[in-house]
Write a protein that holds these residues in place. Structure first.
Motif, PDB file in Angstrom:
ATOM      1  N   ALA A  68      24.147   3.460   4.135  1.00  0.00           N
ATOM      2  CA  ALA A  68      22.983   4.228   3.691  1.00  0.00           C
ATOM      3  C   ALA A  68      22.330   5.021   4.822  1.00  0.00           C
ATOM      4  O   ALA A  68      21.542   5.927   4.570  1.00  0.00           O
ATOM      5  CB  ALA A  68      21.957   3.297   3.048  1.00  0.00           C
ATOM      6  N   GLY A  69      22.653   4.666   6.070  1.00  0.00           N
ATOM      7  CA  GLY A  69      22.055   5.388   7.192  1.00  0.00           C
ATOM      8  C   GLY A  69      21.949   4.522   8.436  1.00  0.00           C
ATOM      9  O   GLY A  69      22.517   3.429   8.510  1.00  0.00           O
ATOM     10  N   ALA A 127      14.766  -3.635   6.333  1.00  0.00           N
ATOM     11  CA  ALA A 127      15.150  -2.514   7.202  1.00  0.00           C
ATOM     12  C   ALA A 127      13.986  -2.124   8.102  1.00  0.00           C
ATOM     13  O   ALA A 127      14.168  -1.813   9.287  1.00  0.00           O
ATOM     14  CB  ALA A 127      15.599  -1.322   6.367  1.00  0.00           C
ATOM     15  N   MET A 128      12.769  -2.150   7.563  1.00  0.00           N
ATOM     16  CA  MET A 128      11.581  -1.855   8.366  1.00  0.00           C
ATOM     17  C   MET A 128      11.396  -2.914   9.449  1.00  0.00           C
ATOM     18  O   MET A 128      10.962  -2.616  10.566  1.00  0.00           O
ATOM     19  CB  MET A 128      10.345  -1.802   7.467  1.00  0.00           C
ATOM     20  N   ALA A 129      11.746  -4.159   9.145  1.00  0.00           N
ATOM     21  CA  ALA A 129      11.552  -5.264  10.086  1.00  0.00           C
ATOM     22  C   ALA A 129      12.647  -5.352  11.140  1.00  0.00           C
ATOM     23  O   ALA A 129      12.371  -5.673  12.301  1.00  0.00           O
ATOM     24  CB  ALA A 129      11.495  -6.586   9.320  1.00  0.00           C
ATOM     25  N   LEU A 132       0.810  -1.217   0.000  1.00  0.00           N
ATOM     26  CA  LEU A 132       0.000   0.000   0.000  1.00  0.00           C
ATOM     27  C   LEU A 132       0.849   1.276   0.000  1.00  0.00           C
ATOM     28  O   LEU A 132       0.305   2.379   0.108  1.00  0.00           O
ATOM     29  CB  LEU A 132      -0.933   0.000   1.214  1.00  0.00           C
ATOM     30  N   GLY A 133       2.152   1.111  -0.096  1.00  0.00           N
ATOM     31  CA  GLY A 133       3.025   2.282  -0.129  1.00  0.00           C
ATOM     32  C   GLY A 133       3.213   2.960   1.209  1.00  0.00           C
ATOM     33  O   GLY A 133       3.659   4.111   1.274  1.00  0.00           O
ATOM     34  N   ALA A 134       2.888   2.271   2.304  1.00  0.00           N
ATOM     35  CA  ALA A 134       3.032   2.842   3.643  1.00  0.00           C
ATOM     36  C   ALA A 134       4.450   2.598   4.164  1.00  0.00           C
ATOM     37  O   ALA A 134       4.667   1.880   5.146  1.00  0.00           O
ATOM     38  CB  ALA A 134       2.001   2.248   4.593  1.00  0.00           C
ATOM     39  N   ILE A 135       5.408   3.198   3.485  1.00  0.00           N
ATOM     40  CA  ILE A 135       6.819   3.082   3.856  1.00  0.00           C
ATOM     41  C   ILE A 135       7.264   4.425   4.421  1.00  0.00           C
ATOM     42  O   ILE A 135       7.312   5.424   3.693  1.00  0.00           O
ATOM     43  CB  ILE A 135       7.684   2.706   2.639  1.00  0.00           C
ATOM     44  N   PRO A 136       7.546   4.496   5.710  1.00  0.00           N
ATOM     45  CA  PRO A 136       7.951   5.769   6.307  1.00  0.00           C
ATOM     46  C   PRO A 136       9.170   6.376   5.606  1.00  0.00           C
ATOM     47  O   PRO A 136      10.024   5.649   5.069  1.00  0.00           O
ATOM     48  CB  PRO A 136       8.273   5.390   7.757  1.00  0.00           C
ATOM     49  N   VAL A 137       9.253   7.694   5.642  1.00  0.00           N
ATOM     50  CA  VAL A 137      10.302   8.433   4.936  1.00  0.00           C
ATOM     51  C   VAL A 137      11.695   7.963   5.330  1.00  0.00           C
ATOM     52  O   VAL A 137      12.597   7.873   4.485  1.00  0.00           O
ATOM     53  CB  VAL A 137      10.147   9.950   5.200  1.00  0.00           C
ATOM     54  N   ARG A 138      11.895   7.634   6.609  1.00  0.00           N
ATOM     55  CA  ARG A 138      13.245   7.275   7.059  1.00  0.00           C
ATOM     56  C   ARG A 138      13.769   6.020   6.366  1.00  0.00           C
ATOM     57  O   ARG A 138      14.981   5.827   6.251  1.00  0.00           O
ATOM     58  CB  ARG A 138      13.278   7.107   8.582  1.00  0.00           C
ATOM     59  N   TYR A 139      12.857   5.147   5.934  1.00  0.00           N
ATOM     60  CA  TYR A 139      13.283   3.945   5.210  1.00  0.00           C
ATOM     61  C   TYR A 139      13.447   4.227   3.727  1.00  0.00           C
ATOM     62  O   TYR A 139      14.372   3.721   3.085  1.00  0.00           O
ATOM     63  CB  TYR A 139      12.283   2.810   5.437  1.00  0.00           C
ATOM     64  N   LYS A 140      12.555   5.031   3.174  1.00  0.00           N
ATOM     65  CA  LYS A 140      12.680   5.392   1.766  1.00  0.00           C
ATOM     66  C   LYS A 140      14.007   6.091   1.493  1.00  0.00           C
ATOM     67  O   LYS A 140      14.643   5.881   0.455  1.00  0.00           O
ATOM     68  CB  LYS A 140      11.532   6.322   1.356  1.00  0.00           C
ATOM     69  N   SER A 141      14.430   6.922   2.448  1.00  0.00           N
ATOM     70  CA  SER A 141      15.642   7.724   2.249  1.00  0.00           C
ATOM     71  C   SER A 141      16.911   6.885   2.214  1.00  0.00           C
ATOM     72  O   SER A 141      17.973   7.373   1.821  1.00  0.00           O
ATOM     73  CB  SER A 141      15.757   8.783   3.350  1.00  0.00           C
TER      74      SER A 141
END
Length: 759
Positions: free
Chosen positions: A104-105, A95-97, A75-84
């Motif tokens: 990369a950060g 990374a979300m898990a 659904l595209g619910a990927i917080p900005v901190r992971y997208k970046s």
């Protein structure tokens, strides 16, 4: 009668997925190699269900980590901190898990919580002000086409929009209603896409409907599906699947919506039958009756189930038979179990065997009574015979318990004062939750001992060496209260079950807990008792190596019960009290041998709390809390009792947790951003506490600064004299490379804050 499976285990018969994912994390295999292994597993599972004769086989029940996390990505619910981070879709999901720390950060993982009242964990989706829910991925469609290409028309499964929005976390000033239109549109688009691909059925899982629902919840659910169904479905049929309970608060709303099928849980839904009988069931819908228990491993009682189906048929014109929930909560198959006797195995049914039961019941429900009766005679014998492992002495002890057996004397305040003098610990005592990393060498030696390749003497010497090294490491780091590391234990529940009477064990009965983490729950077969000390020798040896206090490490009765496959012939209360008496004997033995800090973990206390608040006390807490008190009520005032709880929502049972009457309790708190602090402060929590200051389920190493910041946050809510400093869970699954620096930073942060307060 149609047969339908809600979901299937994805780890593989030999935990192939677990090992492949871990190899990928270590960069030992490529993305393509991981994908190939995953494809072969999916194909195998679809083919097993097809060969068993299942009519509606699920797809998209596969995940590399967690299906709700997959839904967030879809659904595209990927917080900005992971997208970046700029990672691939797969690595962004990981990374979300797990969190990420690299070129990369540096980001923390999403919060992790228990999936309703199970031991499975899900990742909490985060919805921010910039989140735009839309159909952003292709995973469910790709997997549907994989199966179709193999000649298997599957039933795609999606976690429904209501459950997704109810389980999500929202940025300040946002709420579920803000995402209704976008969510409904995305799901409608998914339906259209499945119709284009040739799907006949699509399953929406809505387990959140079995929880307490207010008017606004029912309105949210109804609005989502009204918007979704305003778009033509394109000929695809929609199954609304519920599980883990009944839908008493919204039954009429559910059946009034244009679903083609509604799945109800008749294994765990207390009022599911009553709802059908009271309100009837629409003739234009198919009732998917969840009659095969997807959460326990006992054979289905055919006579009772066929009687149930007969009752349901009086109110439902169209019916299908189904599993009560996904089968990911039970082991894969009995086929590899060569140690259990044939007589005992006859009582059990794992995921693969449940497919056979499901198909047989779908056929027997259509046959005449004579054929049913003839076949059911063999099945009925299992339920008429009394199992032999009964213990009269244990039952007499349970019957003779009185109120004083559940009450510790003196009260907490007096004990706290005594213990502070006895132990002389500094402000913010530092400790760990218990286990230390289990290396390949340790696991190999345990396997060699189990296979009789090394002697008991050799194995004991090896473990003592590991314990000595662990104690020395903790001394070097500067921890205040030490542990022995638990190197002798394969699992915190299985280890105790293996040393108690009344348990059975499988060789390959693995069940996914989260991500690549699998557990092998024991089976409670008969009455439980202790015949000899279990942990005393290891704890006494560890204490002999140090002048610092050594914690004895035990697993509590409620957690042992909740993380085992329970009996169905006696009540959970009676099982818990039997286990409590056995662990009580161990507690008193530890104390008698000079171990004066004893941790009795109740990691799973919150887990089996009934999903409806009205059932909390009578159905659970009124026996679960006393079972824990029974374990420690006999120790001296100077003996300090600790407990630990992890990955659950505690705020609504804080007063009950305080009533456990432990001296210190450590909580998982790092992934929930220490939100428990407000609840502890508001409830005037008397027990000393150790909210976890860093997340051990992530490989990242916390800095001194972030741990210091966490301690400052704790001090703004809690009395400094009641605060302990510890990780949020045991370190068993971590590697040495991150464990030592993380603990060094923990100790450094505690010392820094001590120094601040002493100025």
């Amino acid at each position: 009668m149609l047969s339908s499976v809600v979901g299937y285990p994805r780890i593989g018969e030999k935990r192939e997925l677990k090992f492949a994912v871990q190899d990928y994390w270590k960069s030992d295999i490529t993305t393509k190699e991981l994908g190939d292994i995953a494809f072969n597993l999916r194909l195998t599972h679809w083919e097993k269900q097809k060969s068993a004769g299942i009519d509606l086989i699920p797809s998209n029940d596969f995940s590399f980590y967690d299906t709700l996390l997959d839904m967030a990505v879809l659904l595209g619910a990927i917080p900005v901190r992971y997208k970046s981070l700029g990672l691939s879709t797969l690595d962004t999901m990981f990374a979300m898990a797990r969190g990420y720390q690299g070129k990369a950060g540096d980001v923390h993982a999403l919060p992790m919580k228990k999936w309703f009242d199970t031991n499975y964990h899900y990742m909490v989706p985060e919805l921010e002000k910039d989140t735009k829910l839309t159909l952003a991925g292709t995973k469910p469609f790709d997997e549907f086409l994989e199966a179709k290409k193999a000649g298997i028309l599957t039933k795609p499964v999606l976690i429904g929009p209501y459950t997704f929005l109810k389980l999500a976390w929202y940025e300040k000033n946002l709420k579920a209603e803000d995402f209704v239109n976008d969510a409904a549109a995305a799901y409608a688009k998914a339906l259209t896409r499945f119709a284009e691909l040739g799907a006949e059925w699509v399953q929406f899982d809505e387990p959140a409907l079995v929880k307490d629902m207010k008017t606004e919840d029912t309105e949210l659910f109804t609005k989502l599906y009204q918007i979704m169904f305003s778009v033509p479905k394109g000929g695809v049929k929609v199954l609304l699947q519920t599980y883990f309970g009944d839908i008493r608060d919204c039954y009429q709303d559910v059946v009034s919506l244009p679903f083609d099928g509604v799945g109800l849980d008749f294994a765990n839904g207390i009022q599911s039958v009553d709802l059908i009988q009271k309100y009837g069931f629409p003739e234009d819908k198919i009732l998917f009756a969840g009659i095969i228990n997807g959460r326990n491993i006992w054979r289905n009682h055919y006579h009772k189930t066929l009687s149930l189906l007969k009752t349901l048929r009086q109110n439902a014109a169209q019916m299908a038979v189904s599993t009560s929930c996904s089968l990911l909560h039970v082991p894969y198959t009995l086929k590899g179990e060569t140690v259990l006797s044939k007589e005992k195995k006859a009582y059990f049914s794992f995921a693969e065997e449940k497919l056979t039961e499901l198909k047989e019941l779908s056929m027997f429900a259509e046959k005449n009574a004579v054929q049913q009766a003839e076949y059911c005679k063999l099945n009925e014998k299992l339920f008429q015979a009394e199992r032999p492992d009964m213990n009269k002495a244990v039952r007499e002890k349970i019957a003779s318990l009185s109120e004083k057996d559940f009450t510790r004397i003196p009260n907490f305040a007096e004990r706290e004062e005594i213990q502070k003098k006895v132990f002389g610990l500094p402000l913010f005592p530092t400790t760990t939750i218990g286990s230390f990393p289990q290396t390949k060498e340790i696991k190999s030696m345990r396997a060699r001992y189990r296979n009789r390749e090394v002697t008991r003497t050799e194995y004991t010497a090896f473990l003592k060496k590991q314990i000595a090294e662990c104690v020395a490491l903790q001394e070097e780091i500067g921890l205040d209260v030490l542990v022995h590391g638990e190197f002798e234990r394969n699992d915190m529940v299985e280890y105790f079950g293996d040393n108690l009477n009344g348990f059975l064990f499988t060789q390959n009965g693995w069940v996914q807990s989260y991500g690549s983490r699998c557990v092998k729950p024991p089976i409670i077969w008969g009455d439980v008792s202790r015949s000899k000390p279990i942990t005393v020798d290891w704890s006494v040896y560890a204490q002999s190596l140090t002048q610092k206090p050594m914690k004895g490490m035990l697993t509590g009765p409620v957690t042992i019960l909740n993380w085992s496959f329970p009996r169905e012939d006696i009540s959970p209360k009676d099982s818990a009290l039997q286990i409590a008496l056995a662990i009580r004997e161990e507690v008193l033995d530890l104390e008698a041998h000079g171990i004066h800090i004893i941790q009795i973990d109740e990691a799973a206390l919150r887990e089996k709390l009934p999903l409806r608040k009205s059932d909390w006390h009578e159905e659970y807490l009124d026996w679960a809390i006393p079972a824990f008190r029974l374990v420690h009520s006999g120790v001296k005032a100077s003996t300090q009792i600790h407990t630990h709880m992890c990955y659950s929502e505690f705020t609504d049972i804080i007063s009950d947790i305080d009533a456990m009457d432990a001296d210190v309790i450590s909580f998982e708190a790092s992934r929930s951003d220490l939100t428990i602090l407000d609840s502890l402060a508001g409830a005037k929590f008397q027990t000393e506490v150790g909210p976890g200051v860093y997340d051990i389920h992530s490989p990242r190493i916390p800095t001194v600064e972030e741990i210091t910041a966490a301690l400052h946050k704790m001090l703004s809510k809690l009395d400094a004299h009641k605060l302990w400093v510890n990780p949020d869970c045991g370190l068993k699954t971590r590697g040495a490379v991150e464990t030592k620096p993380s603990l060094c930073n923990l100790v450094a942060a505690a010392k820094a804050v001590r120094k601040e307060l002493q100025k």
